[in-house]
Write an enzyme that holds these catalytic residues in place. Structure first.
Site, PDB file in Angstrom:
ATOM      1  N   HIS A  49      67.407 -73.211 -56.605  1.00 46.48           N
ATOM      2  CA  HIS A  49      67.681 -74.601 -56.990  1.00 46.48           C
ATOM      3  C   HIS A  49      66.752 -75.084 -58.102  1.00 46.48           C
ATOM      4  CE1 HIS A  49      64.561 -75.691 -53.833  1.00 46.48           C
ATOM      5  NE2 HIS A  49      64.249 -76.582 -54.757  1.00 46.48           N
ATOM      6  N   ASP A  90      68.650 -69.143 -51.698  1.00 45.76           N
ATOM      7  CA  ASP A  90      67.839 -70.051 -52.505  1.00 45.76           C
ATOM      8  C   ASP A  90      66.684 -69.317 -53.194  1.00 45.76           C
ATOM      9  OD1 ASP A  90      67.043 -72.311 -53.780  1.00 45.76           O
ATOM     10  OD2 ASP A  90      66.023 -73.193 -52.059  1.00 45.76           O
ATOM     11  N   SER A 106      58.533 -76.241 -55.083  1.00 45.68           N
ATOM     12  CA  SER A 106      59.628 -75.294 -54.890  1.00 45.68           C
ATOM     13  C   SER A 106      59.424 -74.032 -55.711  1.00 45.68           C
ATOM     14  CB  SER A 106      60.955 -75.929 -55.291  1.00 45.68           C
ATOM     15  OG  SER A 106      61.473 -76.709 -54.256  1.00 45.68           O
TER      16      SER A 106
END
Length: 549
Positions: A91, A122, A207
């Site tokens: 993402h 992911d 992230s």
């Protein structure tokens, strides 16, 4: 749950679980906590492997796939692994048109590109553009890539998350402990997945950053946190074993084939805790497992409906679907299937006809739902303009638009439960998404409807609709040619002759699900089409996978 890139992104991602080799390590006793005297904190050498990723992204719009959104700038983290690769979250780099990589300790930002994109787990691999790759790696000198841990961390083991979260531009280190190892259900189209829960702070920008264990190995990749008002200090990490499986799938898929998505769970099941349900299926005491209520055709040689699944690869399944992870820790059995690598076999054991049966080994694969999941992964920006109507494939992403009626949401859910090979010959569901304002469509305002038929012919996918429309156009042209060749009936006035030629009697009738048909004069629709394309700045009448770009 939210993703933790900057700005905050919705974490609707499907994740894989641990690799096939994890089954053995997970079944082992939990590792002992590291001796504080032997603990190796992530040292500056480790820090230098962490990179800031600045991303500019642009995506096409599912409601009007002939156009794109305004570009958006965001940032996340990544870290250097073997073979000159940079690991991050999918993402973070989704829909990227420009990626700049800045390693810790460097003031220079280097151009990068996505090498592999895996939304099912992911995870993504970024590589440095060839034009600056030599400068990038020279700037790091003799830096050694970090190593992935070979087992899950122990509960209460100290971990440290490194990255470039919001609040500054330098590296940030936060510390916490492993709170649990569990499977969580992410926002669709993501699936239930194995995760490590930690209480170290994970914020937007973390992230894709590494999370180190007490021995200095990568225990996982930070990817999201729970931001509900009723929770506190709940961050989630993709385990290192999942990363290993992902990298193995990347290598086995090959550059020409592209990334192969993780396998699907090929059945639906029900808990066997209810005594009446057990009695109805003649399941005796001492037999534990789950009842298979639906089985994909791909595995029917091995499994059948009404089987009681008791073991997977020799590991017992409880009545509520859990298996032993390690020691006394339990986890849902789905992770055993989701983390299978390419070429790995699965052996199911079932209770059938009063006896335990070991089924033939099967290789599990991805079973894509009829409503696709990820743009540019399992579906492209396809559309057809038919007169003044816009038709697109119905995708899971349409579910989240406020305009989407509850009936259409129910249609998505209902059809996604149908396995490949059991869809009445359909390859896609076609959505009438927009009724453009035009004299042709005056009085029609029934967008957001599934189109089921074209002039009475059941449609199989968007290409089928386009083919039928092209056939209708050809019929119009042939009728026009025939009328011109005919002599007008004796005594017919010029006005009547003109009206006869204006109404060819060729129509398009679109049968809509749970609604009245839409009927258009085919000749008028052909004339309206160029006007609609020009008014709405649509470059071409249609685009379907395989068309020249």
């Amino acid at each position: 749950y939210i993703g933790s890139s900057t700005p905050i992104l919705s974490c609707s991602l499907e994740l894989a679980t641990a690799p096939g080799s994890m089954a053995a390590s997970a079944a082992a006793s939990p590792p002992e906590a590291a001796d504080p005297a032997a603990t190796q904190l992530p040292n500056p050498a480790h820090w230098r492997t962490v990179c800031l990723l600045e991303v500019v992204s642009i995506q096409w719009i599912p409601l009007c796939p002939w156009t794109r959104t305004q570009q958006v700038t965001s940032s996340g983290s990544g870290f250097i692994i073997s073979q000159n690769r940079i690991m991050t979250n999918a993402h973070v780099v989704a829909n990227a048109i420009d990626i700049r990589v800045r390693p810790h300790g460097s003031a220079r930002r280097f151009a990068g590109k996505v090498r592999t994109y895996g939304p099912d787990v992911d995870l993504a691999v970024v590589e440095i553009e060839e034009s600056v790759a030599e400068d990038f790696w020279d700037s790091l000198g003799d830096l050694q890539p970090v190593e992935l841990a070979d087992s899950l961390p122990a509960l209460q083991e100290t971990v440290r998350a490194l990255g470039f979260p919001t609040g500054g531009r330098t590296i940030c280190v936060t510390e916490g402990v492993v709170s649990r190892v569990d499977s969580i259900e992410l926002t669709p189209p993501a699936d239930t997945t194995l995760v490590i829960q930690i209480d170290a702070a994970i914020n937007p920008g973390n992230s894709g950053g590494p999370v180190f264990d007490a021995r200095g190995f990568i225990t996982g990749v930070a990817f999201c946190k729970d931001v509900r008002s009723t929770t506190d200090n709940i961050g989630y990490v993709i385990p290192a074993q999942v990363v290993r499986t992902f990298l193995d799938r990347v290598e086995r898929s090959g550059a020409s084939q592209g990334y192969t998505l993780s396998p699907s769970v090929p059945y639906r099941w029900h808990k066997l805790e209810n005594q009446s349900l057990r009695a109805a299926h003649k399941v005796p005491e001492g037999v534990s497992g789950v009842l298979l209520t639906s089985v994909a055709p791909a595995v029917k040689p091995a499994l059948r409906e009404s089987d009681v699944l008791t073991k997977i690869d020799g590991r017992s399944v409880s009545d509520d679907g859990q298996i032993s992870l390690r020691g006394s820790e339990l986890i849902q059995h789905r992770y055993l299937l989701r983390n299978k690598g390419i070429g790995q076999q699965t052996v199911f054991t079932v209770f059938r006809d009063g006896q335990q049966v070991e089924c033939p080994a099967v290789e599990l694969t991805d079973l894509p739902p009829i409503c696709p999941r990820w743009p540019d992964v399992d579906y492209l920006p396809e559309y057809v303009i038919l007169g003044a109507l816009a038709l697109v494939p119905l995708a899971q992403g349409h579910h989240w638009y406020k305009e989407c009626p509850s009936e259409l949401k129910a249609t998505i859910d209902r059809w996604n439960k149908r396995w490949p090979g059991n869809r009445d010959g359909r390859e896609q569901l076609v959505l009438l998404v927009t009724v453009f304002a035009h004299e042709l469509t005056f009085g029609y305002s029934r967008g957001w409807r599934v189109v089921e038929s074209f002039n009475g012919t059941p449609i199989t996918d968007l290409r089928h609709v386009r083919d039928l429309w092209l056939e209708t156009q050809e019929k119009v042209r042939e009728t026009q040619k025939a009328l011109k060749a005919q002599a007008p009936p004796e005594g017919e006035t010029p006005l009547k002759s003109k009206r006869r030629r204006e109404h060819l009697g060729v129509f398009v009738r679109l049968g809509l699900q749970n609604d009245d048909d839409i009927v258009l004069d085919a000749e008028t629709a052909m004339e309206a089409e160029p006007e609609v394309l020009k008014t709405h700045a649509i470059e071409r009448q249609s685009y379907i996978k395989g068309d020249p770009k």
